[in-house]
Design a protein around this motif. Sequence first.
Motif, PDB file in Angstrom:
ATOM      1  N   ARG A  14       0.835  -1.208   0.000  1.00  0.00           N
ATOM      2  CA  ARG A  14       0.000   0.000   0.000  1.00  0.00           C
ATOM      3  C   ARG A  14       0.867   1.253   0.000  1.00  0.00           C
ATOM      4  O   ARG A  14       0.605   2.215  -0.729  1.00  0.00           O
ATOM      5  CB  ARG A  14      -0.908  -0.007   1.224  1.00  0.00           C
ATOM      6  CG  ARG A  14      -1.904  -1.146   1.277  1.00  0.00           C
ATOM      7  CD  ARG A  14      -2.896  -0.936   2.401  1.00  0.00           C
ATOM      8  NE  ARG A  14      -3.750  -2.108   2.592  1.00  0.00           N
ATOM      9  CZ  ARG A  14      -3.518  -3.058   3.485  1.00  0.00           C
ATOM     10  NH1 ARG A  14      -2.456  -2.969   4.268  1.00  0.00           N
ATOM     11  NH2 ARG A  14      -4.329  -4.092   3.599  1.00  0.00           N
ATOM     12  N   GLU A  15       1.905   1.261   0.832  1.00  0.00           N
ATOM     13  CA  GLU A  15       2.765   2.438   0.917  1.00  0.00           C
ATOM     14  C   GLU A  15       3.464   2.708  -0.409  1.00  0.00           C
ATOM     15  O   GLU A  15       3.588   3.867  -0.833  1.00  0.00           O
ATOM     16  CB  GLU A  15       3.800   2.238   2.019  1.00  0.00           C
ATOM     17  CG  GLU A  15       4.731   3.422   2.204  1.00  0.00           C
ATOM     18  CD  GLU A  15       5.824   3.150   3.211  1.00  0.00           C
ATOM     19  OE1 GLU A  15       6.606   4.081   3.501  1.00  0.00           O
ATOM     20  OE2 GLU A  15       5.913   2.010   3.713  1.00  0.00           O
ATOM     21  N   SER A  16       3.922   1.656  -1.093  1.00  0.00           N
ATOM     22  CA  SER A  16       4.621   1.838  -2.366  1.00  0.00           C
ATOM     23  C   SER A  16       3.699   2.458  -3.402  1.00  0.00           C
ATOM     24  O   SER A  16       4.101   3.371  -4.140  1.00  0.00           O
ATOM     25  CB  SER A  16       5.155   0.494  -2.859  1.00  0.00           C
ATOM     26  OG  SER A  16       6.042  -0.080  -1.929  1.00  0.00           O
ATOM     27  N   VAL A  17       2.467   1.985  -3.474  1.00  0.00           N
ATOM     28  CA  VAL A  17       1.527   2.529  -4.451  1.00  0.00           C
ATOM     29  C   VAL A  17       1.182   3.974  -4.108  1.00  0.00           C
ATOM     30  O   VAL A  17       1.123   4.849  -4.987  1.00  0.00           O
ATOM     31  CB  VAL A  17       0.264   1.652  -4.509  1.00  0.00           C
ATOM     32  CG1 VAL A  17      -0.788   2.284  -5.406  1.00  0.00           C
ATOM     33  CG2 VAL A  17       0.626   0.262  -5.021  1.00  0.00           C
ATOM     34  N   GLU A  18       0.984   4.269  -2.830  1.00  0.00           N
ATOM     35  CA  GLU A  18       0.674   5.649  -2.450  1.00  0.00           C
ATOM     36  C   GLU A  18       1.844   6.577  -2.750  1.00  0.00           C
ATOM     37  O   GLU A  18       1.644   7.690  -3.256  1.00  0.00           O
ATOM     38  CB  GLU A  18       0.318   5.694  -0.963  1.00  0.00           C
ATOM     39  CG  GLU A  18      -1.005   5.030  -0.632  1.00  0.00           C
ATOM     40  CD  GLU A  18      -1.341   5.126   0.842  1.00  0.00           C
ATOM     41  OE1 GLU A  18      -0.632   5.872   1.555  1.00  0.00           O
ATOM     42  OE2 GLU A  18      -2.292   4.465   1.289  1.00  0.00           O
ATOM     43  N   ARG A  19       3.059   6.145  -2.451  1.00  0.00           N
ATOM     44  CA  ARG A  19       4.223   6.979  -2.756  1.00  0.00           C
ATOM     45  C   ARG A  19       4.358   7.207  -4.252  1.00  0.00           C
ATOM     46  O   ARG A  19       4.701   8.313  -4.695  1.00  0.00           O
ATOM     47  CB  ARG A  19       5.486   6.312  -2.214  1.00  0.00           C
ATOM     48  CG  ARG A  19       5.602   6.320  -0.707  1.00  0.00           C
ATOM     49  CD  ARG A  19       5.892   7.716  -0.185  1.00  0.00           C
ATOM     50  NE  ARG A  19       6.127   7.719   1.240  1.00  0.00           N
ATOM     51  CZ  ARG A  19       7.308   7.529   1.819  1.00  0.00           C
ATOM     52  NH1 ARG A  19       8.370   7.336   1.060  1.00  0.00           N
ATOM     53  NH2 ARG A  19       7.435   7.550   3.115  1.00  0.00           N
ATOM     54  N   ALA A  20       4.108   6.174  -5.043  1.00  0.00           N
ATOM     55  CA  ALA A  20       4.210   6.326  -6.490  1.00  0.00           C
ATOM     56  C   ALA A  20       3.188   7.336  -7.004  1.00  0.00           C
ATOM     57  O   ALA A  20       3.509   8.195  -7.843  1.00  0.00           O
ATOM     58  CB  ALA A  20       4.017   4.971  -7.168  1.00  0.00           C
ATOM     59  N   PHE A  21       1.955   7.263  -6.513  1.00  0.00           N
ATOM     60  CA  PHE A  21       0.941   8.205  -6.972  1.00  0.00           C
ATOM     61  C   PHE A  21       1.175   9.600  -6.407  1.00  0.00           C
ATOM     62  O   PHE A  21       0.838  10.597  -7.057  1.00  0.00           O
ATOM     63  CB  PHE A  21      -0.451   7.705  -6.589  1.00  0.00           C
ATOM     64  CG  PHE A  21      -1.035   6.762  -7.594  1.00  0.00           C
ATOM     65  CD1 PHE A  21      -1.638   7.239  -8.744  1.00  0.00           C
ATOM     66  CD2 PHE A  21      -0.963   5.396  -7.403  1.00  0.00           C
ATOM     67  CE1 PHE A  21      -2.163   6.374  -9.685  1.00  0.00           C
ATOM     68  CE2 PHE A  21      -1.488   4.517  -8.340  1.00  0.00           C
ATOM     69  CZ  PHE A  21      -2.084   5.006  -9.487  1.00  0.00           C
ATOM     70  N   GLN A  22       1.740   9.708  -5.214  1.00  0.00           N
ATOM     71  CA  GLN A  22       2.093  11.034  -4.695  1.00  0.00           C
ATOM     72  C   GLN A  22       3.161  11.682  -5.566  1.00  0.00           C
ATOM     73  O   GLN A  22       3.098  12.884  -5.851  1.00  0.00           O
ATOM     74  CB  GLN A  22       2.572  10.906  -3.253  1.00  0.00           C
ATOM     75  CG  GLN A  22       1.458  10.609  -2.257  1.00  0.00           C
ATOM     76  CD  GLN A  22       1.973  10.341  -0.865  1.00  0.00           C
ATOM     77  OE1 GLN A  22       3.187  10.336  -0.627  1.00  0.00           O
ATOM     78  NE2 GLN A  22       1.074  10.115   0.069  1.00  0.00           N
ATOM     79  N   LEU A  23       4.145  10.898  -5.978  1.00  0.00           N
ATOM     80  CA  LEU A  23       5.159  11.434  -6.876  1.00  0.00           C
ATOM     81  C   LEU A  23       4.547  11.777  -8.232  1.00  0.00           C
ATOM     82  O   LEU A  23       4.920  12.783  -8.862  1.00  0.00           O
ATOM     83  CB  LEU A  23       6.288  10.420  -7.049  1.00  0.00           C
ATOM     84  CG  LEU A  23       7.478  10.858  -7.904  1.00  0.00           C
ATOM     85  CD1 LEU A  23       8.131  12.101  -7.311  1.00  0.00           C
ATOM     86  CD2 LEU A  23       8.505   9.736  -8.022  1.00  0.00           C
ATOM     87  N   ALA A  24       3.580  10.958  -8.686  1.00  0.00           N
ATOM     88  CA  ALA A  24       2.910  11.264  -9.946  1.00  0.00           C
ATOM     89  C   ALA A  24       2.118  12.568  -9.843  1.00  0.00           C
ATOM     90  O   ALA A  24       2.102  13.370 -10.782  1.00  0.00           O
ATOM     91  CB  ALA A  24       1.977  10.115 -10.336  1.00  0.00           C
ATOM     92  N   TRP A  25       1.479  12.801  -8.709  1.00  0.00           N
ATOM     93  CA  TRP A  25       0.747  14.055  -8.524  1.00  0.00           C
ATOM     94  C   TRP A  25       1.699  15.239  -8.441  1.00  0.00           C
ATOM     95  O   TRP A  25       1.406  16.326  -8.939  1.00  0.00           O
ATOM     96  CB  TRP A  25      -0.101  13.965  -7.272  1.00  0.00           C
ATOM     97  CG  TRP A  25      -0.893  15.188  -6.965  1.00  0.00           C
ATOM     98  CD1 TRP A  25      -0.801  15.978  -5.862  1.00  0.00           C
ATOM     99  CD2 TRP A  25      -1.927  15.786  -7.773  1.00  0.00           C
ATOM    100  NE1 TRP A  25      -1.688  17.019  -5.922  1.00  0.00           N
ATOM    101  CE2 TRP A  25      -2.396  16.921  -7.086  1.00  0.00           C
ATOM    102  CE3 TRP A  25      -2.480  15.469  -9.013  1.00  0.00           C
ATOM    103  CZ2 TRP A  25      -3.388  17.742  -7.597  1.00  0.00           C
ATOM    104  CZ3 TRP A  25      -3.473  16.283  -9.518  1.00  0.00           C
ATOM    105  CH2 TRP A  25      -3.930  17.388  -8.822  1.00  0.00           C
ATOM    106  N   HIS A  26       2.862  15.036  -7.849  1.00  0.00           N
ATOM    107  CA  HIS A  26       3.863  16.099  -7.780  1.00  0.00           C
ATOM    108  C   HIS A  26       4.385  16.447  -9.166  1.00  0.00           C
ATOM    109  O   HIS A  26       4.705  17.600  -9.440  1.00  0.00           O
ATOM    110  CB  HIS A  26       5.009  15.649  -6.870  1.00  0.00           C
ATOM    111  CG  HIS A  26       6.058  16.694  -6.660  1.00  0.00           C
ATOM    112  ND1 HIS A  26       5.822  17.888  -5.993  1.00  0.00           N
ATOM    113  CD2 HIS A  26       7.355  16.746  -7.049  1.00  0.00           C
ATOM    114  CE1 HIS A  26       6.922  18.605  -5.977  1.00  0.00           C
ATOM    115  NE2 HIS A  26       7.868  17.943  -6.614  1.00  0.00           N
TER     116      HIS A  26
END
Length: 402
Positions: A171-183
């Motif tokens: 879960r953390e990996s997917v959230e971090r990936a999408f947070q970076l995508a939003w950034h």
Amino acid sequence: MTRAPETPLPSPKECRRLREAQSLSQADVAAALGVTRATVRSWEKGRTTPRGTKRDAYARLLTGAEEVTPHQENPAPALVGAATGPVQASPGRAEPAPEPPSETSSASELGARPAPELDPDPGLGSGLGPEAEPLSPSLTPDQAFDALYAFCAPALVRQTYLLTGRRELARESVERAFQLAWHRWPEVAMDRDPAGWVRATAHEFALSPWHRLRPRHRNPEPPPAAPADRALLDVLLQLPPVYRRTLLLYDGVGLDLPETAAETEASTPAAANRLLHAREAVVTRLPELAEPKELHRRLAEVASAERLRAAKPTTVRWGGEQRARHWTRAAIAFTVVLIGATTLTLRTAPDHYEPPLAPGATVYGVPPRVAPGPLSAEELALRAKLKGETVSGPERLVPEAG
């Protein structure tokens, strides 16, 4: 000599839509035009354009002027490389080279679901396949991000769980990936494969070796309840991380060999070699998974059995914004401290040259200076007598005749 104008073609995206409207696969078009499937994929992605007679035939085929009989594609990927020829799954046995699986079938088995808010390009639908196009510009950034997240996150969490065997890390990996995508949303939104961009980021974060230093990652998590799922996950986790990722992308997600090699930053022969060794290790422990279709089905079952849930897209966007603010403030604070230290150094540093003092040298031949010691009794008596005489000094002593 006047050159005849080329036959006009729709945009690459429209070409793909016209092909799918006629229920034709890329392999059907490639067989009808006498080209490879990779060439048709390149046309539909806009990297190249057909020329000459093939351009005319391609235009007629898209408009329905030519009839093509569609064939049924294999729903599960086989252990075959498009660029390197057939890859042997075991010594002495070479498998044929069927077409890669359709993105829709791979997505449904790995837990993806359709998202009506997205641009109606089915290549992005699974969030897993290689045929993803840029998001529709008619959506606002928030809507496009939320649609991409809702479409891809459930499947990505399951994929990442197969890579790590840890639910929270998935879960953390997917959230971090999408947070970076939003950034980096302008860059991701215009990417030809936004889902692939996020998938690669999530997989790289999940396989980072630094996680082993975190206290909560030192102990393994409880394995799956089913013995068969536990055995398959145990075999996967014993593979080297790059082999595990190659196996998941090819036999689980359904990418072809060149795309698997590109995502793992390896050459196609190297990816094929990793895939062979990974499948050999799996088949050694679990002989019933020798068939690629069965391995694909079992990977999907293990990933879906955990029922992992991803956070809401608004929560992920808010977390990414908070993280960006935190790092911005930290960067500002560090800059202020650096400026203050530089200012203090400039204020306290000497503003003129001061020559250094010469080091001392030893001088030989001079007797050392000795401090006087205590006076003896006779010396004390003499000093007292001298102090008691007159100012002119003691009386003259005259010798007497004997």
